[in-house]
Structures are given as C-alpha cells and as structure tokens.
Design an enzyme around this catalytic site. Structure first.
Site, PDB file in Angstrom:
ATOM      1  N   GLU A 191       0.796  -1.237   0.000  1.00  0.00           N
ATOM      2  CA  GLU A 191       0.000   0.000   0.000  1.00  0.00           C
ATOM      3  C   GLU A 191       0.828   1.288   0.000  1.00  0.00           C
ATOM      4  O   GLU A 191       0.666   2.147   0.860  1.00  0.00           O
ATOM      5  CB  GLU A 191      -0.974  -0.018   1.191  1.00  0.00           C
ATOM      6  CG  GLU A 191      -1.897  -1.229   1.145  1.00  0.00           C
ATOM      7  CD  GLU A 191      -2.848  -1.333   2.336  1.00  0.00           C
ATOM      8  OE1 GLU A 191      -2.798  -0.463   3.224  1.00  0.00           O
ATOM      9  OE2 GLU A 191      -3.640  -2.291   2.367  1.00  0.00           O
ATOM     10  N   GLU A 200      -6.165 -10.712  -1.736  1.00  0.00           N
ATOM     11  CA  GLU A 200      -6.973 -10.579  -0.501  1.00  0.00           C
ATOM     12  C   GLU A 200      -8.454 -10.476  -0.843  1.00  0.00           C
ATOM     13  O   GLU A 200      -9.166  -9.603  -0.354  1.00  0.00           O
ATOM     14  CB  GLU A 200      -6.542  -9.336   0.298  1.00  0.00           C
ATOM     15  CG  GLU A 200      -5.066  -9.274   0.602  1.00  0.00           C
ATOM     16  CD  GLU A 200      -4.674  -8.086   1.474  1.00  0.00           C
ATOM     17  OE1 GLU A 200      -5.571  -7.404   2.014  1.00  0.00           O
ATOM     18  OE2 GLU A 200      -3.466  -7.853   1.619  1.00  0.00           O
TER      19      GLU A 200
HETATM   20  C1  XIL Z   1      -6.389  -7.012   8.220  1.00  0.00           C
HETATM   21  C2  XIL Z   1      -6.659  -8.282   9.022  1.00  0.00           C
HETATM   22  O1  XIL Z   1      -7.548  -9.088   8.287  1.00  0.00           O
HETATM   23  C3  XIL Z   1      -7.242  -7.958  10.373  1.00  0.00           C
HETATM   24  O2  XIL Z   1      -7.335  -9.126  11.184  1.00  0.00           O
HETATM   25  C4  XIL Z   1      -6.370  -6.916  11.080  1.00  0.00           C
HETATM   26  O3  XIL Z   1      -6.983  -6.540  12.295  1.00  0.00           O
HETATM   27  C5  XIL Z   1      -6.161  -5.711  10.208  1.00  0.00           C
HETATM   28  O4  XIL Z   1      -5.603  -6.107   8.956  1.00  0.00           O
HETATM   29  N1  XIL Z   1      -5.144  -4.984   3.687  1.00  0.00           N
HETATM   30  C6  XIL Z   1      -4.115  -5.784   4.124  1.00  0.00           C
HETATM   31  C7  XIL Z   1      -4.319  -6.738   5.228  1.00  0.00           C
HETATM   32  O5  XIL Z   1      -3.033  -5.778   3.495  1.00  0.00           O
HETATM   33  O6  XIL Z   1      -3.156  -6.936   6.000  1.00  0.00           O
HETATM   34  C8  XIL Z   1      -5.460  -6.314   6.127  1.00  0.00           C
HETATM   35  O7  XIL Z   1      -5.698  -7.368   7.052  1.00  0.00           O
HETATM   36  C9  XIL Z   1      -6.692  -5.987   5.313  1.00  0.00           C
HETATM   37  C10 XIL Z   1      -6.425  -4.865   4.350  1.00  0.00           C
END
Ligand code: XIL
Length: 420
Positions: A204, A309
């Site tokens: 990011e 994701e």
């Molecule tokens: C999220 C997790 O799913 C949660 O459990 C945590 O509290 C916060 O982070 N983008 C990403 C991930 O790259 O690492 C994030 O994961 C969601 C958004």
C-alpha cells in the site's frame, strides 16, 4: 481487533439448522442469539426504505444443501488455472477451530498469514523477536501441503511506533531506518528461511492518483524506499518471489503508476516478480473491465498477478473511500448494518453473480493470474465485520458463519468443471 475476536463474536450469532430447510415462518428459534429461542428484533426502524424491505423479506439464499464441501474442492477445480489461497487467522493456525482448519485444508492450496508475519506480531519491541505465531502458521500450512504467501515486510500499518522513532525524540535518519529494516528482514530470513514462497515486500505505497502515500517510510527514507526494500528482500529471500501489494489497483492512476514502477525496476535490474492486487471488491464496483485492464497492465509489464486478498463486500459503503485503507473508520448505525439477522436472497444472488463474473475474468487471464486468495475462511472470520465500521455483519466470503458452502461456491466449482 484481532481476527480471533471476530471469529468468536461471529459464533455468538447462533445457528438454526431448520433455517435452511424450512420456511422462515415455521422456525421460531431462527437467529436466536442467546439460546432463548427468541428471535432478536430487527432493531430500530431503518431509515432507507429499500434496505428495510430487504431486511424484512429475509429468506436466506446463502447455504448450499446438496453439495459436500469435503468432497469438492475449489483448489482442485481450479488446478489448471491458478492456486486458490486463503488468509489463515491465528486461531485457526493454532488449532482453536478444527472445523475451519479442515475446511482450509480441503479447499485451498496456498495460505497467507492474516496477521502473524506483520511487523507488530514479530518484533513489537526492538530486538525482541517473537516467532510463535509465525511458527504456528508455517507448521499449519506445511502440514496441509499449502504454499506460503508471506505478508508483509514494509507497511505503515500494524508496525510499532518505535520503528520510526529516534532516541530522545530526534528525527530518525534514512540510514537508521534502512538498518532497522535490514535487521528485521535478516531475522525473518534466518528464522523462516526458504519456507516462504512469496513475500509482500511493500504494501500500500500508492494513492489512487498514483502518487506515493505520505507514510513514515517515505518521509524518512525518501521516495526510493520501495526500491530499497526490494533490493534488501532480494538479498535475504533469493528463493522467494517478491511482490508489490496494494488495494484499488483498478484505479487508472494507481494501476499505471504501479505498472510503470515494475517496468522501471526491471529496466534497472531491481527484482520484482509479482503484483498483489488485493481484490477487496464491492458488490457493484469496480467494473469487470477495470479489473481485466488492471491484470493486463501488470501482465504486460512482465510480472504475474496475485489476487491477494479477495472478498466481496455486500454492505452499504460507509464512506466515499472505495479502497481498503485501515485508517478509514465510521460509526456503527442501523443503516450501515442492514443484514444483522441474515442476508436477503436478492442480495445473496447479486453476490453470487459477482463472484462468478470476477472468477470468469480471472480464468480468462489465467496466463497472468497465478493465484486467487480469499481474505478469510468464512464470513465469521472476515475483517469486513469490523472495518471500516466495527461490529457489522458482513457476508463477503464463500462459506457462511457455520462453515457451510454458499451458492457462490457451488457456482464457482461448476464453472471450473464445465470449462474445457
Ligand atoms: C487485516 C486483518 O484481516 C485484520 O485481522 C487486522 O486486524 C487488520 O488487517 N489490507 C491488508 C491486510 O493488506 O493486511 C489487512 O488485514 C486488510 C487490508
């Protein structure tokens, strides 16, 4: 909030077996949250009429009754196309949910640690490394023969403040922060070795317009921090594929900037192997064309694409922000949380169509797309129950809160089996 808490909270939502086989009217105990058999109220009157109509007409189109998730596997169905991955929470990796663990093993062949490899999980205090979560995750993934997608080395979220602070409140130098990153990667490389097949090196870094986000990494090291991170990662993880990972990769500004960065790195001999396009999709955005164009742009730049994701958010947007920026927050309200009791069939059908359409795009680009990873095993495990609004009930994945496959899962399996 940890994913474990999310999972626990979701289990409290209650389960009525007959909900899935009898009309709702015959099932007085459905949706009981406290074991009383009393159906919870739908809460205060909802301001938006269309939402209210859908909530009251809730007749659930979620569960599949005639498919056995242990007999059919997404990973097997898509074996000729790409890997199917999943984010594994701490609770699942450490054996606190055997049923979810069995589902992971049956359905997926690549795993991303949802939080276990993040900086704050491994080195929350300078020089004190804690690999307990990482070890549990790796043991879990390897025991099920899953590939490992490491997440993440450089990010401005879930990283402790000390990383960017100098003693006595002085400004940290570029050299000092690079040395901290070097030491962090060195420890990971020593401990995890070659057990990680992909690494999200930077997460990011760009905004939707394609400019670098104003993060401590950029402020302290300078605009070449991404390149420095990839050079370091290349030295410490020679056997792993190196990934740049971000959300909203369908935004033309961000897409073009990332593709340009890939071309520039390749031209100058900075190794980068893949783009992780997070794929936090909404039910109605972005367009399929935009998704396809983004995959094509990265493929043309010469890297593989990981949908890293994926989820499909079915709830009303809480803000204008379409991305997945962890710092965005909104207050809980009935309007923003309309499906507390169950998902109306009409919405479920739209979500099913969205999953099918998106997978069709991925399969069409299977020469470029190397994996599709879902951000959670089941609805109860999804981070979208708590972001950007804490305490909502979302339905963004392929298995419901009782780990039963949804119609969307069935549709994806059938589409794969029907394709030549
Ligand atoms: C999220 C997790 O799913 C949660 O459990 C945590 O509290 C916060 O982070 N983008 C990403 C991930 O790259 O690492 C994030 O994961 C969601 C958004």
């Amino acid at each position: 909030m940890s994913a474990d808490f999310v999972a626990l909270a979701s289990k409290r939502q209650g389960f009525c077996l007959f909900r899935w086989v009898l009309p709702l009217a015959l099932c007085a105990a459905c949706g009981s949250d406290d074991g009383s058999g009393r159906r919870p109220s739908l809460g205060p009157a909802l301001p938006s009429t269309d939402v209210e109509t859908e909530s009251l007409a809730c007749d659930d189109g979620l569960a599949v009754l005639d498919f056995d998730a242990t007999e059919r596997s997404l990973a097997e169905a898509y074996a000729d196309d790409f890997k199917i991955g999943v984010a594994v929470s701490r609770g699942i990796a450490s054996g606190r949910d055997d049923a979810a663990a069995a589902l992971v093993a049956a359905q997926y062949n690549r795993a991303t640690p949802e939080n276990a490899f993040k900086w704050q999980s491994i080195q929350n205090v300078e020089g004190e490394f804690d690999f307990s979560q990482a070890d549990a995750f790796l043991d879990f993934a390897e025991s099920h023969g899953m590939e490992v997608h490491g997440h993440t080395l450089v990010w401005h979220q879930q990283v402790p403040g000390w990383v960017f602070e100098a003693p006595g409140g002085q400004t940290l130098t570029r050299e000092a922060l690079l040395a901290r990153l070097d030491a962090h990667m060195a420890a990971l490389a020593t401990h995890l070795g070659a057990r990680v097949q992909y690494w999200d090196v930077v997460n990011e870094a760009f905004n939707d317009q394609g400019q670098l986000n104003d993060t401590p990494w950029r402020r302290i090291i300078g605009p070449d921090y991404i390149e420095q991170a990839f050079l370091l990662a290349g030295r410490y993880f020679p056997q792993a594929k190196l990934v740049y990972n971000d959300f909203s990769m369908e935004q033309p500004g961000k897409r073009d900037a990332v593709a340009q960065m890939v071309r520039d790195f390749k031209a100058r001999g900075v190794r980068i192997d893949a783009i992780g396009s997070q794929g936090h999709f909404r039910i109605d955005a972005p367009s399929l064309d935009a998704v396809a164009q983004s995959i094509e742009a990265f493929g043309e730049a010469g890297v593989e694409v990981l949908i890293s994701e994926m989820d499909v958010d079915v709830l009303p947007p809480a803000s204008d922000s379409q991305g997945a920026d962890l710092s965005v927050n909104a207050a809980l309200s009935a309007r923003l949380n309309p499906y507390v009791d169950c998902l109306p069939a009409a919405v479920s059908e739209r979500a099913t169509a969205r999953w099918a359409d998106l997978f069709e795009v991925f399969v069409q680009h299977r020469e470029t797309v190397a994996s599709v990873t879902l951000w959670g095993v089941s609805d109860g495990y999804s981070w979208l129950n708590n972001w950007p609004v804490n305490g909502r009930t979302n339905y963004p994945l392929l298995f419901d809160r009782e780990l039963r496959p949804k119609v969307a899962w069935q549709r994806l399996i059938e589409a794969a089996e029907a394709s030549p």
